[in-house]
Design a protein around this motif. Structure first.
Motif, PDB file in Angstrom:
ATOM      1  N   ARG A 273       9.348 -27.121 -41.585  1.00  0.00           N
ATOM      2  CA  ARG A 273      10.801 -27.191 -41.782  1.00  0.00           C
ATOM      3  C   ARG A 273      11.343 -25.830 -42.218  1.00  0.00           C
ATOM      4  O   ARG A 273      12.380 -25.370 -41.718  1.00  0.00           O
ATOM      5  CB  ARG A 273      11.153 -28.257 -42.812  1.00  0.00           C
ATOM      6  N   LYS A 274      10.662 -25.202 -43.161  1.00  0.00           N
ATOM      7  CA  LYS A 274      10.993 -23.833 -43.534  1.00  0.00           C
ATOM      8  C   LYS A 274       9.792 -22.964 -43.208  1.00  0.00           C
ATOM      9  O   LYS A 274       8.702 -23.188 -43.729  1.00  0.00           O
ATOM     10  CB  LYS A 274      11.353 -23.747 -45.024  1.00  0.00           C
ATOM     11  N   PHE A 275       9.997 -21.982 -42.343  1.00  0.00           N
ATOM     12  CA  PHE A 275       8.882 -21.201 -41.836  1.00  0.00           C
ATOM     13  C   PHE A 275       9.311 -19.743 -41.679  1.00  0.00           C
ATOM     14  O   PHE A 275      10.470 -19.387 -41.928  1.00  0.00           O
ATOM     15  CB  PHE A 275       8.425 -21.768 -40.482  1.00  0.00           C
ATOM     16  N   ARG A 276       8.390 -18.931 -41.252  1.00  0.00           N
ATOM     17  CA  ARG A 276       8.740 -17.563 -40.901  1.00  0.00           C
ATOM     18  C   ARG A 276       7.926 -17.149 -39.692  1.00  0.00           C
ATOM     19  O   ARG A 276       6.858 -17.690 -39.409  1.00  0.00           O
ATOM     20  CB  ARG A 276       8.522 -16.599 -42.061  1.00  0.00           C
ATOM     21  N   PHE A 277       8.478 -16.190 -38.961  1.00  0.00           N
ATOM     22  CA  PHE A 277       7.672 -15.548 -37.926  1.00  0.00           C
ATOM     23  C   PHE A 277       7.844 -14.037 -38.051  1.00  0.00           C
ATOM     24  O   PHE A 277       8.867 -13.549 -38.554  1.00  0.00           O
ATOM     25  CB  PHE A 277       7.990 -16.075 -36.521  1.00  0.00           C
ATOM     26  N   VAL A 278       6.805 -13.321 -37.651  1.00  0.00           N
ATOM     27  CA  VAL A 278       6.746 -11.878 -37.855  1.00  0.00           C
ATOM     28  C   VAL A 278       6.396 -11.215 -36.532  1.00  0.00           C
ATOM     29  O   VAL A 278       5.416 -11.584 -35.870  1.00  0.00           O
ATOM     30  CB  VAL A 278       5.699 -11.506 -38.929  1.00  0.00           C
ATOM     31  N   LEU A 279       7.206 -10.216 -36.147  1.00  0.00           N
ATOM     32  CA  LEU A 279       6.961  -9.427 -34.947  1.00  0.00           C
ATOM     33  C   LEU A 279       6.569  -8.011 -35.342  1.00  0.00           C
ATOM     34  O   LEU A 279       7.151  -7.427 -36.261  1.00  0.00           O
ATOM     35  CB  LEU A 279       8.222  -9.368 -34.079  1.00  0.00           C
ATOM     36  N   ASN A 280       5.579  -7.472 -34.661  1.00  0.00           N
ATOM     37  CA  ASN A 280       5.184  -6.079 -34.858  1.00  0.00           C
ATOM     38  C   ASN A 280       5.867  -5.244 -33.781  1.00  0.00           C
ATOM     39  O   ASN A 280       5.471  -5.255 -32.617  1.00  0.00           O
ATOM     40  CB  ASN A 280       3.664  -5.941 -34.765  1.00  0.00           C
ATOM     41  N   THR A 281       6.925  -4.531 -34.167  1.00  0.00           N
ATOM     42  CA  THR A 281       7.727  -3.765 -33.220  1.00  0.00           C
ATOM     43  C   THR A 281       7.435  -2.278 -33.370  1.00  0.00           C
ATOM     44  O   THR A 281       6.722  -1.846 -34.286  1.00  0.00           O
ATOM     45  CB  THR A 281       9.221  -4.013 -33.457  1.00  0.00           C
ATOM     46  N   LYS A 282       8.030  -1.480 -32.501  1.00  0.00           N
ATOM     47  CA  LYS A 282       7.831  -0.027 -32.578  1.00  0.00           C
ATOM     48  C   LYS A 282       8.417   0.559 -33.860  1.00  0.00           C
ATOM     49  O   LYS A 282       8.041   1.655 -34.275  1.00  0.00           O
ATOM     50  CB  LYS A 282       8.447   0.655 -31.360  1.00  0.00           C
ATOM     51  N   ASP A 283       9.308  -0.195 -34.504  1.00  0.00           N
ATOM     52  CA  ASP A 283       9.889   0.239 -35.771  1.00  0.00           C
ATOM     53  C   ASP A 283       9.228  -0.405 -36.977  1.00  0.00           C
ATOM     54  O   ASP A 283       9.716  -0.287 -38.104  1.00  0.00           O
ATOM     55  CB  ASP A 283      11.395  -0.080 -35.797  1.00  0.00           C
ATOM     56  N   GLY A 284       8.120  -1.112 -36.744  1.00  0.00           N
ATOM     57  CA  GLY A 284       7.409  -1.762 -37.835  1.00  0.00           C
ATOM     58  C   GLY A 284       7.543  -3.268 -37.780  1.00  0.00           C
ATOM     59  O   GLY A 284       8.038  -3.839 -36.804  1.00  0.00           O
ATOM     60  N   LEU A 285       7.111  -3.926 -38.841  1.00  0.00           N
ATOM     61  CA  LEU A 285       7.137  -5.380 -38.889  1.00  0.00           C
ATOM     62  C   LEU A 285       8.558  -5.893 -39.114  1.00  0.00           C
ATOM     63  O   LEU A 285       9.275  -5.390 -39.976  1.00  0.00           O
ATOM     64  CB  LEU A 285       6.226  -5.897 -40.008  1.00  0.00           C
ATOM     65  N   GLU A 286       8.944  -6.892 -38.334  1.00  0.00           N
ATOM     66  CA  GLU A 286      10.219  -7.566 -38.497  1.00  0.00           C
ATOM     67  C   GLU A 286       9.930  -9.003 -38.928  1.00  0.00           C
ATOM     68  O   GLU A 286       9.353  -9.782 -38.171  1.00  0.00           O
ATOM     69  CB  GLU A 286      11.022  -7.551 -37.189  1.00  0.00           C
TER      70      GLU A 286
END
Length: 353
Positions: A273-286
């Motif tokens: 219900r409450k979660f997070r997702f993390v992307l590793n981009t060219k500018d760092g972690l989002e």
């Protein structure tokens, strides 16, 4: 409006947006999906429309309409109502007005009332109907994303495209018309489709007030080498769409997931219900925080049929690999902004508790 140079980063032929020529291939079909949710009105839609593989001139559609609280309206239609620019099933008509730019979705018919709890716990029974009408425009708010390089060995399609959209229109329920201003997403796929090998997924699309858009997906079939795990970010700052590594996303079921261990209603699972997702981009972690707001469910049967609600009786009717598709509007926070979007979760019925 997205600049033309950013709209189609994979140079997909715009003709692919229109209905595809039917293929003489077992289980071949074509599907389109439209999702949108207005957080102010607490109303939205989730629509799957696909061709009947045994007669591809027939389109089938499952429709869920999100209402305030736990309430839903649902319907299932079929008919030979497709046309040169889109799908059609009875009172539902989908039209590509301009490839990669603008689609319309319209409906004028009957739906049946249910609730989130009922949808996630049992098959939807036949019940009294009520009049529903809507006309919604889906305008591209992010680039047209081509997923075809990832589609080898997938059991549910050979081609797949997606686009995060902004939505405007009207929805009439119970004689009351509500103006809709929403975030949404649409997709389009074609090829042989068998839900049997599909094991699980968690699919996220989010749009923010500054026009930035984020996506993450982890999808699994039974066979090794078929997992899809990635994401993208569109910053709406003149830079192109960037494909990214997906670093974190809520748990996606595996073959080893114990039976009866996953909440059948995603909103009752505190880790989902409450979660997070993390992307590793060219500018760092989002890092993006998400919270589910509502859910509507359908049952996937092999090879490729959908039932309204979550039909656990299918496990004893020759469908041991039947799955629940839960479609959830969601609120997201990222870099001080609040955005909205959709979350799709698939889990086999046997895994649900």
């Amino acid at each position: 409006m997205i600049e033309n140079k950013l709209l189609n980063p994979s140079n997909v032929d715009p003709v692919m947006e229109l209905p595809h020529a039917a293929q003489d291939i077992p289980l071949w079909t074509e599907y389109c999906y439209f999702f949108g949710y207005d957080p102010e009105a607490q109303m939205g839609v989730s629509i799957h429309a696909g061709r009947e593989p045994s007669d591809t001139s027939i389109w089938r559609a499952t429709i869920s309409i999100y209402l305030p609280g736990e309430n839903l309206l649902v319907a299932k239609y079929c008919g030979r109502d497709g046309h040169a620019r889109g799908a059609g099933a009875g009172p539902l008509r989908v039209t590509c007005v301009e490839p990669m730019r603008l689609w319309t979705v319209e409906f004028d018919g009957l739906c049946q009332a249910t609730t989130r709890s009922a949808s996630t716990n049992a098959a939807h029974p036949d019940s009294p109907s009520e009049l529903v009408k809507f006309f919604l425009t889906f305008e591209g708010a992010a680039p047209f994303w081509d997923m075809n390089a990832l589609m080898q060995n997938q059991s549910w399609a050979s081609y797949h495209w997606e686009q995060i959209c902004s939505i405007k229109g009207q929805l009439t329920v119970g004689g009351k018309t509500t103006n809709i201003s929403a975030m949404g997403v649409r997709d389009h796929s074609s090829g042989p489709r068998d839900y049997g090998p599909l094991l699980s997924n968690f699919w996220v699309n989010a749009l923010f007030p500054d026009g930035a858009a984020l996506h993450g997906v982890n999808s699994r079939c039974e066979e090794e080498g078929t997992e899809i795990r990635m994401g993208y970010i569109f910053r709406n700052d003149g830079s192109p769409l960037e494909n990214c590594e997906l670093v974190e996303l809520p748990h996606v079921c595996t073959l080893d997931t114990p039976a009866g261990s996953v909440a059948r209603d995603p909103l009752t699972d505190p880790d989902v219900r409450k979660f997070r997702f993390v992307l590793n981009t060219k500018d760092g972690l989002e890092e993006v925080e998400g919270e589910l707001l509502h859910t509507a469910s359908t049952t996937y049967l092999s090879p490729n049929d959908e039932l309204l609600g979550t039909d656990f009786t299918q496990l004893t009717k020759g469908q041991p690999k039947a799955s629940q598709l839960a479609e959830s509007p969601a609120r997201f926070t990222w870099r001080g902004q609040t955005g909205y979007g959709g979350v799709e979760r698939i889990a086999r019925l046997v895994a649900l508790k």
